[in-house]
Design an enzyme around this catalytic site. Structure first.
Site, PDB file in Angstrom:
ATOM      1  CG  ASP A  25     -11.578   3.868  -5.207  1.00 33.57           C
ATOM      2  OD1 ASP A  25     -10.568   4.414  -4.731  1.00 33.57           O
ATOM      3  OD2 ASP A  25     -11.896   2.691  -4.964  1.00 33.57           O
ATOM      4  CB  THR A  73      -6.507  -1.587   0.072  1.00 36.53           C
ATOM      5  OG1 THR A  73      -6.162  -1.927  -1.267  1.00 36.53           O
ATOM      6  CG2 THR A  73      -5.535  -2.265   1.030  1.00 36.53           C
ATOM      7  CB  SER A 101      -0.917   0.034   1.220  1.00 34.20           C
ATOM      8  OG  SER A 101      -1.609   1.262   1.239  1.00 34.20           O
ATOM      9  N   GLY A 139     -14.249  -4.328 -13.589  1.00 32.38           N
ATOM     10  CA  GLY A 139     -13.953  -4.653 -12.194  1.00 32.38           C
ATOM     11  C   GLY A 139     -14.206  -3.438 -11.298  1.00 32.38           C
ATOM     12  CE  LYS A 196     -10.547  -0.296  -2.542  1.00 28.02           C
ATOM     13  NZ  LYS A 196     -10.436   0.429  -3.810  1.00 28.02           N
ATOM     14  CG  ASN A 200     -12.214   4.335  -0.955  1.00 26.55           C
ATOM     15  OD1 ASN A 200     -13.120   4.976  -0.413  1.00 26.55           O
ATOM     16  ND2 ASN A 200     -11.413   4.880  -1.837  1.00 26.55           N
TER      17      ASN A 200
HETATM   18  P1  NAP Z   1     -10.340  -5.946 -10.883  1.00 24.53           P
HETATM   19  O1  NAP Z   1     -11.497  -5.646 -10.002  1.00 24.53           O
HETATM   20  O2  NAP Z   1      -9.617  -7.228 -10.772  1.00 24.53           O
HETATM   21  O3  NAP Z   1     -10.840  -5.772 -12.416  1.00 24.53           O
HETATM   22  C1  NAP Z   1      -9.984  -5.947 -13.504  1.00 24.53           C
HETATM   23  C2  NAP Z   1     -10.775  -5.919 -14.796  1.00 24.53           C
HETATM   24  O4  NAP Z   1      -9.850  -6.082 -15.873  1.00 24.53           O
HETATM   25  C3  NAP Z   1     -11.802  -7.058 -14.937  1.00 24.53           C
HETATM   26  O5  NAP Z   1     -12.882  -6.586 -15.679  1.00 24.53           O
HETATM   27  C4  NAP Z   1     -10.998  -8.099 -15.717  1.00 24.53           C
HETATM   28  O6  NAP Z   1     -11.799  -8.977 -16.441  1.00 24.53           O
HETATM   29  C5  NAP Z   1     -10.236  -7.196 -16.658  1.00 24.53           C
HETATM   30  N1  NAP Z   1      -9.063  -7.869 -17.219  1.00 24.53           N
HETATM   31  C6  NAP Z   1      -8.030  -8.429 -16.552  1.00 24.53           C
HETATM   32  N2  NAP Z   1      -7.134  -8.953 -17.421  1.00 24.53           N
HETATM   33  C7  NAP Z   1      -7.635  -8.725 -18.672  1.00 24.53           C
HETATM   34  C8  NAP Z   1      -7.184  -9.050 -19.976  1.00 24.53           C
HETATM   35  N3  NAP Z   1      -6.045  -9.702 -20.179  1.00 24.53           N
HETATM   36  N4  NAP Z   1      -7.938  -8.677 -21.025  1.00 24.53           N
HETATM   37  C9  NAP Z   1      -9.117  -8.016 -20.823  1.00 24.53           C
HETATM   38  N5  NAP Z   1      -9.604  -7.688 -19.605  1.00 24.53           N
HETATM   39  C10 NAP Z   1      -8.859  -8.043 -18.544  1.00 24.53           C
HETATM   40  O7  NAP Z   1      -9.215  -4.824 -10.718  1.00 24.53           O
HETATM   41  P2  NAP Z   1      -9.442  -3.269 -10.401  1.00 24.53           P
HETATM   42  O8  NAP Z   1      -9.360  -3.050  -8.954  1.00 24.53           O
HETATM   43  O9  NAP Z   1     -10.628  -2.826 -11.153  1.00 24.53           O
HETATM   44  O10 NAP Z   1      -8.122  -2.634 -11.029  1.00 24.53           O
HETATM   45  C11 NAP Z   1      -7.891  -2.575 -12.421  1.00 24.53           C
HETATM   46  C12 NAP Z   1      -6.632  -1.762 -12.696  1.00 24.53           C
HETATM   47  O11 NAP Z   1      -6.815  -0.427 -12.271  1.00 24.53           O
HETATM   48  C13 NAP Z   1      -5.400  -2.278 -11.933  1.00 24.53           C
HETATM   49  O12 NAP Z   1      -4.308  -2.279 -12.785  1.00 24.53           O
HETATM   50  C14 NAP Z   1      -5.168  -1.303 -10.841  1.00 24.53           C
HETATM   51  O13 NAP Z   1      -3.807  -1.109 -10.546  1.00 24.53           O
HETATM   52  C15 NAP Z   1      -5.736  -0.014 -11.445  1.00 24.53           C
HETATM   53  N6  NAP Z   1      -6.285   0.863 -10.389  1.00 24.53           N
HETATM   54  C16 NAP Z   1      -5.744   2.086 -10.274  1.00 24.53           C
HETATM   55  C17 NAP Z   1      -6.217   2.952  -9.319  1.00 24.53           C
HETATM   56  C18 NAP Z   1      -5.615   4.320  -9.201  1.00 24.53           C
HETATM   57  O14 NAP Z   1      -5.760   4.968  -8.176  1.00 24.53           O
HETATM   58  N7  NAP Z   1      -4.962   4.807 -10.237  1.00 24.53           N
HETATM   59  C19 NAP Z   1      -7.260   2.566  -8.448  1.00 24.53           C
HETATM   60  C20 NAP Z   1      -7.798   1.279  -8.606  1.00 24.53           C
HETATM   61  C21 NAP Z   1      -7.281   0.428  -9.579  1.00 24.53           C
HETATM   62  P3  NAP Z   1     -12.438 -10.294 -15.768  1.00 24.53           P
HETATM   63  O15 NAP Z   1     -13.553  -9.830 -14.885  1.00 24.53           O
HETATM   64  O16 NAP Z   1     -12.897 -11.089 -16.941  1.00 24.53           O
HETATM   65  O17 NAP Z   1     -11.316 -10.948 -15.005  1.00 24.53           O
END
Ligand code: NAP
Length: 285
Positions: A109, A68, A21, A137, A72, A93
């Site tokens: 978020d 986190t 984190s 996601g 959540k 969060n």
């Molecule tokens: P999550 O809940 O696991 O969701 C990920 C999403 O991406 C799901 O829809 C998943 O599909 C899809 N996915 C994964 N691999 C894929 C691939 N190869 N091709 C197509 N779709 C794919 O994760 P999350 O929390 O939403 O986070 C997603 C990203 O956002 C992460 O990289 C994270 O670091 C970033 N993030 C950034 C912030 C920030 O503050 N900047 C905050 C939160 C998250 P499935 O459902 O089919 O698995």
């Protein structure tokens, strides 16, 4: 609560695991910058200990905490009340402990997503935007909700699990914001209309071996499109690099992380903090 607890405010971030984190970097930077007596720690809490963990922190006089992965969603039924965003997004969060020891759950978020976009691209206009969010996601949910609440008239969600995208679209659409689900894949006709592309998948993240489909970039309208990657390790993802090369406007994900922390800090420590370049540099160091 002792006098010491009243003046010295404590907060933290709960997760399992928690080592990764970056939240302490943000909050400790602000505590020091504003000369506030307080602390913000990483607290490892196993999923089956969440309720006990909350009780323990309330007893110890904590002002609140962040949550986190994987807490959540699990925290939702443990809250005494929820802010509307947490209710819509279905995840908490940020937790604030009231004077009476009652817990209020927030989701910041979407707020962080939007503030980062607006500060990086001050000319961005919600009402003339056609957005395409990749992924369905947790991060996509927050981003889509924030855009819908801003009255972005058309939002597309493209996901490999189209059922998940459909559910999201159904739950988050508003009178002024239409949300449509699309199956993952090439769709040049759609891409040509998109003025805001958001990557909310882990594609392009350090250590992720799946390759992002970068061909999408060449179809986006050159004069108007903004490309926003929520992935922030690396800061300049391949997607952003490709967008820049085409002359498109870009937004990195690190500011979202910093901005989502602002409301929590304000509630717990009584000071609205500023997201500075110095803080963003610290987070990417
Ligand atoms: P999550 O809940 O696991 O969701 C990920 C999403 O991406 C799901 O829809 C998943 O599909 C899809 N996915 C994964 N691999 C894929 C691939 N190869 N091709 C197509 N779709 C794919 O994760 P999350 O929390 O939403 O986070 C997603 C990203 O956002 C992460 O990289 C994270 O670091 C970033 N993030 C950034 C912030 C920030 O503050 N900047 C905050 C939160 C998250 P499935 O459902 O089919 O698995």
């Amino acid at each position: 609560m002792s006098e010491e607890q009243k003046t010295f405010r404590r907060a933290g971030v709960l997760g399992w695991p928690i080592e990764h984190s970056k939240s302490p970097v943000i909050h400790n930077y602000w505590l020091e910058k504003y000369g506030i007596e307080g602390s913000y720690e990483k607290i490892a809490v196993q999923p089956d200990m969440l309720e006990d963990g909350f009780r323990h922190l309330v007893k110890k006089g904590y002002a609140g905490w962040n949550l986190t992965i994987p807490h959540k969603e699990a925290a939702l039924p443990l809250m005494d009340s929820l802010d509307p965003a947490a209710e819509r997004i279905g995840a908490v969060n940020t937790v604030v402990v009231g004077e009476d020891g009652k817990l209020k759950g927030y989701n910041t978020d979407g707020y962080g997503f939007l503030k980062n976009l607006e500060s990086a691209q001050p000319d961005w206009n919600a009402k003339s935007t056609t957005a395409l969010v990749l992924g369905a996601g947790g991060a996509a949910r927050a981003a889509v909700d924030a855009l819908a609440q801003k009255d972005v008239p058309q939002i597309y969600i493209m996901a490999r699990n189209v059922k998940k995208a459909e559910k999201l679209a159904e739950e988050l659409a508003t009178e002024k914001s239409r949300i449509s689900a699309r199956a993952w894949g090439e769709d040049p006709e759609l891409f040509e209309q998109v003025t805001l592309l958001v990557n909310a998948t882990p594609l392009g993240m350090e250590g992720n071996t799946d390759t992002p489909d970068l061909t999408i970039i060449r179809h986006l309208p050159k004069e108007t499109a903004v490309v926003y990657d929520l992935v922030y390790t690396p800061l300049e993802t391949d997607l952003l690099e490709r967008a820049k090369k085409r002359g498109l406007k870009t937004v990195t994900g690190i500011g979202m992380l910093a901005h989502q922390a602002v409301p929590g800090f304000s509630y717990w420590f009584g000071q609205r903090p500023e997201v500075t370049e110095e803080l963003l540099d610290l987070l990417t160091a």
